[in-house]
Design a protein around this motif. Structure first.
Motif, PDB file in Angstrom:
ATOM      1  N   LEU A 130       2.056   1.655  14.415  1.00  0.00           N
ATOM      2  CA  LEU A 130       2.856   0.422  14.776  1.00  0.00           C
ATOM      3  C   LEU A 130       4.267   0.961  14.300  1.00  0.00           C
ATOM      4  CD1 LEU A 130       0.412  -1.773  12.518  1.00  0.00           C
ATOM      5  CD2 LEU A 130       0.682  -2.037  14.986  1.00  0.00           C
ATOM      6  N   PRO A 171       0.952  -1.116   0.005  1.00  0.00           N
ATOM      7  CA  PRO A 171      -0.020   0.033  -0.080  1.00  0.00           C
ATOM      8  C   PRO A 171       0.807   1.290  -0.010  1.00  0.00           C
ATOM      9  CG  PRO A 171       0.280  -0.787   2.180  1.00  0.00           C
ATOM     10  CD  PRO A 171       1.244  -1.661   1.564  1.00  0.00           C
ATOM     11  N   GLU A 172       0.297   2.430  -0.553  1.00  0.00           N
ATOM     12  CA  GLU A 172       1.107   3.670  -0.107  1.00  0.00           C
ATOM     13  C   GLU A 172       0.813   3.925   1.229  1.00  0.00           C
ATOM     14  OE1 GLU A 172      -1.635   5.905  -2.815  1.00  0.00           O
ATOM     15  OE2 GLU A 172      -0.063   6.419  -3.947  1.00  0.00           O
ATOM     16  N   ALA A 173       2.184   4.057   1.913  1.00  0.00           N
ATOM     17  CA  ALA A 173       2.273   4.565   3.341  1.00  0.00           C
ATOM     18  C   ALA A 173       3.294   5.295   3.814  1.00  0.00           C
ATOM     19  CB  ALA A 173       2.005   3.180   4.157  1.00  0.00           C
ATOM     20  N   ILE A 219       4.412   3.248  11.165  1.00  0.00           N
ATOM     21  CA  ILE A 219       3.577   3.731  10.197  1.00  0.00           C
ATOM     22  C   ILE A 219       2.308   3.858  11.045  1.00  0.00           C
ATOM     23  CG2 ILE A 219       4.698   2.313   8.214  1.00  0.00           C
ATOM     24  CD1 ILE A 219       2.118   0.117   9.087  1.00  0.00           C
ATOM     25  N   ALA A 220       1.384   4.313  10.372  1.00  0.00           N
ATOM     26  CA  ALA A 220       0.211   4.583  10.952  1.00  0.00           C
ATOM     27  C   ALA A 220      -0.945   4.577   9.887  1.00  0.00           C
ATOM     28  CB  ALA A 220       0.070   5.849  11.706  1.00  0.00           C
ATOM     29  N   PRO A 221      -2.398   4.179   9.999  1.00  0.00           N
ATOM     30  CA  PRO A 221      -3.482   4.365   9.261  1.00  0.00           C
ATOM     31  C   PRO A 221      -3.287   5.798   8.722  1.00  0.00           C
ATOM     32  CG  PRO A 221      -4.209   3.170  11.276  1.00  0.00           C
ATOM     33  CD  PRO A 221      -2.934   3.661  11.423  1.00  0.00           C
ATOM     34  N   TYR A 222      -3.707   5.886   7.473  1.00  0.00           N
ATOM     35  CA  TYR A 222      -3.733   7.465   6.803  1.00  0.00           C
ATOM     36  C   TYR A 222      -4.247   8.688   7.766  1.00  0.00           C
ATOM     37  CZ  TYR A 222      -4.061  11.159   3.487  1.00  0.00           C
ATOM     38  OH  TYR A 222      -4.134  12.141   2.586  1.00  0.00           O
ATOM     39  N   GLU A 269       0.382  -4.394   8.074  1.00  0.00           N
ATOM     40  CA  GLU A 269       0.135  -4.311   9.585  1.00  0.00           C
ATOM     41  C   GLU A 269       0.666  -5.524  10.305  1.00  0.00           C
ATOM     42  OE1 GLU A 269      -2.266  -3.852   7.290  1.00  0.00           O
ATOM     43  OE2 GLU A 269      -3.265  -2.149   7.717  1.00  0.00           O
TER      44      GLU A 269
END
Lengths: 300, 300
Positions: free
Chosen positions: B253, B175-177, B266-269, B220
């Motif tokens: 995370l 995904p893009e992150a 990273i984190a949700p958008y 995740e």
């Protein structure tokens, strides 16, 4: 990182896959679609197809849309049918022409596989998703080798045919270069591949081109081998020949996209503008570059 | 597309390779450096190293410079020595920290291989260039698996150890992150890999992490397995633990780069900004994203 946990709500996911132009190839038929495919060499483009899938209560049957219009979308539909029993609304948005040798069906198939994997939490890896897309391409005769290239990125040499399970690819160390294209018309990939005499010429010229390419794996030599291949196989249209000659006269290297009535051309950096000017005489010049990137999920 | 045909003039070529952070791994020792390496999983970054090589009359001995300073550059030097007898001036320019788990030595080695191939017209393909870089990494103990990931792009699962000849990779559909990093200090990769007790803990925890990841190959789950691995192996520094806990508290995370005293997160958008704010308390936050691209030659 996007989840939709509201019970019964529609779930959306979106993915992107690059386009691809094959310069030369050999056909490898096999009753096992995982082994069927092509060897050859081509350019992965920085233009491709973004595909959004929707599943949920509001989706009652599987439908495919491309650039806002409802289409049959056989290859994309096959991917969805292989991966799930639930109905899926699939919307593709293409930065590349369709039916003209840019690997649009492959890009749509790959994007559908990536997006569905995310929407339905199918827990597949990239190789497995690529295998679905490859099989969908070959069973629908919409392509033979695009998926192998599009899932690799760069200036891709397809050494062994098939999906990731059996296929084998390498890359020419890809330079940054603009890829200019002139679309002259459509060619049906299926009709050419089913013509036995054409297939024999393709396989003979494709073998020579691969052998010559591997002696000197550079972008320039790839373009030269592609041009020799298009000429020897008789696949080069007379209009394409004119465009290719004009491109050469301006200091560029050009050939015809396999399989499409499209000319693609490159030039040394200092001569890119001259090439662009020469091509403009023949119609709208589409401008891409060599992409070294592979498919990905998209946000939003 | 750049050539320099003036007789005796210096020849320049430039290439770019991405950085890479390993989340968890297993060590696979082998007397054959083509087979030696690691399995595991990590993130290829959109920040890397650009490497310029110069060969010609004005270059009298092989020298390596990084960000303008002369360095030993053992891994990069080994690549040059494997590929040519002529002296080479190598200048690396890094967008990533060195010695902190970002795969900078691997990126420099790959860039050197690509650039030298172009400067000296060695006619190697990407696989062959990657093999040189992998062997240079493992014989210098500067890394075990970075090259396999950096030459593939994305969120790379290294399933079999070694260079392209023997190694096997797959990808988590990336995904893009955003990937946020806090560098706390340096760790010598070599010193950890030579500690037998540490190696045994690494291989046990790495095996579990891989098995759990393959059940659910998502970004995740990768982050969760990386955190469990860093904790179980005892490689997590106490300062890194504090940062990782703060990241978790802000909805992100996080884990520690293997091997480096660096936290990546990273984190949700919707929570990326909260994560960034939380990390800022601990120092300068470096911001990258997951790159799905492979090494390439550069113009100019």
């Amino acid at each position: 990182m996007h989840t939709n946990e509201s019970e019964g709500a529609d779930i959306l996911a979106k993915a992107y896959a690059p386009g691809h132009i094959t310069g030369f190839f050999q056909i490898h038929n096999h009753e096992n679609p995982h082994r069927k495919g092509s060897t050859g060499c081509g350019i992965v483009l920085n233009g491709g197809v973004a595909t959004e899938v929707m599943v949920g209560k509001s989706v009652e049957k599987t439908e495919v849309f491309l650039n806002g219009k409802k289409v049959e979308g056989r290859t994309t539909r096959t991917v969805a049918e292989m991966m799930t029993d639930v109905p899926v609304r699939i919307r593709g948005s293409a930065e590349i022409p369709t039916g003209c040798g840019f690997g649009a069906s492959g890009a749509g198939a790959l994007g559908t596989a990536y997006a569905l994997n995310s929407a339905l939490s199918l827990n597949q890896t990239a190789k497995s998703l690529t295998e679905y897309a490859h099989v969908a391409e070959v069973v629908n005769c919409s392509g033979l080798g695009d998926i192998a290239a599009q899932s690799s990125g760069g200036l891709v040499i397809r050494l062994q045919p098939g999906g990731p399970e059996f296929g084998l690819v390498d890359r020419i160390p890809a330079p940054e270069a603009r890829v200019f294209c002139i679309v002259l018309g459509e060619i049906s990939t299926g009709s050419v591949l089913e013509d036995e005499a054409a297939a024999a010429r393709i396989n003979s010229a494709g073998k020579t081109a691969m052998s010559e390419l591997l002696k000197k794996p550079t972008l320039e030599n790839f373009m030269q081998q592609a041009k020799a291949f298009a000429s020897k196989t008789g696949l080069m249209s007379s209009r394409a020949k004119d465009v290719i000659e004009a491109a050469s006269a301006s200091g560029g290297l050009a050939s015809q996209a396999m399989l499409g009535d499209t000319v693609f051309a490159i030039a040394p950096y200092s001569q890119e503008f001259l090439l662009y000017e020469a091509l403009q005489e023949f119609g709208q010049v589409l401008e891409y570059s060599i992409s070294t990137c592979v498919p990905k999920l998209m946000n939003g």
